[in-house]
Scaffold this motif. Structure first.
Motif, short mmCIF file in Angstrom:
data_model
loop_
_atom_site.label_atom_id
_atom_site.label_comp_id
_atom_site.label_asym_id
_atom_site.label_seq_id
_atom_site.Cartn_x
_atom_site.Cartn_y
_atom_site.Cartn_z
N ASN A 1 0.83 -1.19 0.00
CA ASN A 1 0.00 0.00 0.00
C ASN A 1 0.87 1.24 0.00
N SER A 2 0.51 2.18 -0.89
CA SER A 2 1.30 3.38 -1.03
C SER A 2 1.18 4.26 0.20
N LYS A 3 2.32 4.86 0.59
CA LYS A 3 2.31 5.79 1.70
C LYS A 3 2.23 7.22 1.21
N VAL A 4 2.24 7.40 -0.10
CA VAL A 4 2.02 8.70 -0.70
C VAL A 4 0.53 8.77 -1.04
N ILE A 5 -0.15 9.73 -0.49
CA ILE A 5 -1.60 9.81 -0.62
C ILE A 5 -1.98 10.88 -1.62
N GLN A 6 -2.70 10.48 -2.65
CA GLN A 6 -3.15 11.43 -3.66
C GLN A 6 -4.68 11.48 -3.68
N THR A 7 -5.19 12.70 -3.79
CA THR A 7 -6.63 12.90 -3.92
C THR A 7 -6.91 13.98 -4.93
N PRO A 8 -8.04 13.90 -5.65
CA PRO A 8 -8.94 12.76 -5.73
C PRO A 8 -8.36 11.68 -6.63
N ARG A 9 -8.91 10.51 -6.62
CA ARG A 9 -8.44 9.46 -7.54
C ARG A 9 -8.88 9.77 -8.97
N TYR A 10 -10.05 10.36 -9.11
CA TYR A 10 -10.57 10.69 -10.44
C TYR A 10 -11.17 12.10 -10.40
N LEU A 11 -11.01 12.82 -11.49
CA LEU A 11 -11.72 14.08 -11.64
C LEU A 11 -12.02 14.32 -13.11
N VAL A 12 -13.21 14.82 -13.34
CA VAL A 12 -13.68 15.11 -14.69
C VAL A 12 -13.95 16.60 -14.78
N LYS A 13 -13.34 17.23 -15.77
CA LYS A 13 -13.47 18.68 -15.93
C LYS A 13 -13.79 19.02 -17.38
N GLY A 14 -14.48 20.11 -17.55
CA GLY A 14 -14.72 20.62 -18.88
C GLY A 14 -13.55 21.45 -19.35
N GLN A 15 -13.43 21.63 -20.64
CA GLN A 15 -12.33 22.44 -21.16
C GLN A 15 -12.44 23.86 -20.63
N GLY A 16 -11.33 24.38 -20.19
CA GLY A 16 -11.30 25.72 -19.62
C GLY A 16 -11.49 25.76 -18.11
N GLN A 17 -11.90 24.64 -17.52
CA GLN A 17 -12.09 24.61 -16.07
C GLN A 17 -10.77 24.37 -15.35
N LYS A 18 -10.75 24.75 -14.08
CA LYS A 18 -9.60 24.47 -13.23
C LYS A 18 -9.67 23.03 -12.74
N ALA A 19 -8.50 22.43 -12.60
CA ALA A 19 -8.42 21.07 -12.05
C ALA A 19 -7.32 21.07 -11.00
N LYS A 20 -7.66 20.61 -9.80
CA LYS A 20 -6.69 20.64 -8.70
C LYS A 20 -6.54 19.26 -8.08
N MET A 21 -5.29 18.88 -7.90
CA MET A 21 -4.97 17.58 -7.32
C MET A 21 -4.06 17.81 -6.12
N ARG A 22 -4.19 16.92 -5.14
CA ARG A 22 -3.41 17.07 -3.93
C ARG A 22 -2.58 15.83 -3.65
N CYS A 23 -1.51 16.04 -2.90
CA CYS A 23 -0.60 14.94 -2.60
C CYS A 23 -0.01 15.14 -1.21
N ILE A 24 -0.10 14.09 -0.41
CA ILE A 24 0.58 14.09 0.88
C ILE A 24 1.76 13.14 0.75
N PRO A 25 2.99 13.67 0.79
CA PRO A 25 4.15 12.79 0.62
C PRO A 25 4.32 11.86 1.82
N GLU A 26 5.14 10.85 1.63
CA GLU A 26 5.43 9.94 2.73
C GLU A 26 6.08 10.74 3.85
N LYS A 27 5.75 10.41 5.07
CA LYS A 27 6.22 11.14 6.23
C LYS A 27 7.75 11.17 6.25
N GLY A 28 8.28 12.38 6.40
CA GLY A 28 9.73 12.52 6.47
C GLY A 28 10.41 12.69 5.13
N HIS A 29 9.66 12.67 4.05
CA HIS A 29 10.23 12.86 2.72
C HIS A 29 10.14 14.33 2.32
N PRO A 30 11.30 14.99 2.17
CA PRO A 30 11.27 16.42 1.84
C PRO A 30 11.16 16.72 0.36
#
Lengths: 113, 116
Positions: A1-30
Motif C-alpha cells: 500500500n502506497s504511503k504517498v496519498i493522492q486525492t482525488p483518484r478521479y476528476l472530470v473537468k470541462g475544457q477551460g475549467q480548473k483542475a486541482k490535485m493534492r498529494c501528501i508525501p510519505e512522512k519525512g520525505h522532503p
C-alpha cells in the motif's frame, strides 16, 4: 500500500475549467515530484520540490500549471484552464533526498471533456 | 542525453514459467536504475533498484534484476510467475548527479500477461 496519498483518484473537468490535485508525501520525505502519464504510458516530468522550494519545472508547468508544497499542508498541482490534451494520470512521488528512490502514489486521473 | 528502451511491448507467459523482461539504457556514466510495476488503475510500485555494487539485485515478490555495464542493460527476471504478476512493468533511469538528479527517465513499459 502506497504511503504517498493522492486525492482525488478521479476528476472530470470541462475544457477551460480548473483542475486541482493534492498529494501528501510519505512522512519525512522532503522531496516531491509530479509526473504526467498519458494513455501511451509516456511519462512527463512536471515539477519537483524540496520542502517548499521549487527545484525544477518544465515550461508547460510554468504557463498553465501551478504547484506548491506549503509547510504542514498537502502539496498541490493545479491546471488553470484544462485542455483535452491534459487528460492523463498525474502521479505524485516523494523521496528522502533528491536522487534517492521515488515512491509513488496511486495517482489522480484527470479526464477533460 | 539519457534514454531507456524496453524492446518488448507485450510478453505472454504461462503461470509457473520463468520470465525475463528486457531493459537497455543509454547514459554516459553508471546511472541509478529501477524497475516499477503498475497494476490496472493504480500508481507505480517499486520492485527493485540498483545504485552500485553487486550487479544482481533482489526485489519484492521474488523478482531480481542484473545490471550489466558492458551491455548497458538491466533485465528483470523471475523464476516462476504467478497470474497476479500480470501488470505493466517499467524500467527507469536516474542520473547520479547534476541538476537532473532524481528525475526519472522511463521506458515505454512492457505489459506482462500471465496465462493461468
Amino acid at each position: 500500500n502506497s504511503k504517498v496519498i493522492q486525492t482525488p483518484r478521479y476528476l472530470v473537468k470541462g475544457q477551460g475549467q480548473k483542475a486541482k490535485m493534492r498529494c501528501i508525501p510519505e512522512k519525512g520525505h522532503p522531496v516531491v515530484f509530479w509526473y504526467q502519464q498519458n494513455k501511451n504510458n509516456e511519462f512527463k516530468f512536471l515539477i519537483n520540490f524540496q520542502n517548499q522550494e521549487v527545484l525544477q519545472q518544465i515550461d508547460m508547468t510554468e504557463k498553465r500549471f501551478s504547484a506548491e508544497c506549503p509547510s504542514n499542508s498537502p502539496c498541490s498541482l493545479e491546471i488553470q484552464s484544462s485542455e483535452a490534451g491534459d487528460s492523463a494520470l498525474y502521479l505524485c512521488a516523494s523521496s528522502l533526498i533528491s536522487g534517492n528512490t521515488l515512491y509513488f502514489g496511486e495517482g489522480s486521473r484527470l479526464i477533460v471533456v | 542525453a539519457q534514454s531507456v528502451t524496453q524492446p518488448d511491448a507485450r510478453v505472454t507467459v504461462s503461470e509457473g514459467a520463468s520470465l525475463q523482461l528486457r531493459c537497455k539504457y543509454s547514459y554516459s556514466a553508471t546511472p541509478y536504475l529501477f524497475w516499477y510495476v503498475q497494476y490496472p488503475r493504480q500508481g507505480l510500485q517499486l520492485l527493485l533498484k540498483y545504485y552500485s555494487g553487486d550487479p544482481v539485485v533482489q526485489g519484492v515478490n521474488s523478482f531480481e534484476a542484473e545490471f550489466s555495464k558492458s551491455n548497458s542493460s538491466f533485465h528483470l527476471q523471475k523464476a516462476s510467475v504467478h497470474w497476479s504478476d500480470s501488470a505493466v512493468y517499467f524500467c527507469a533511469l536516474s542520473p547520479q548527479g547534476g541538476s537532473a538528479l532524481g528525475r526519472l527517465h522511463f521506458g515505454a513499459g512492457t505489459q506482462l500477461i500471465v496465462i493461468p
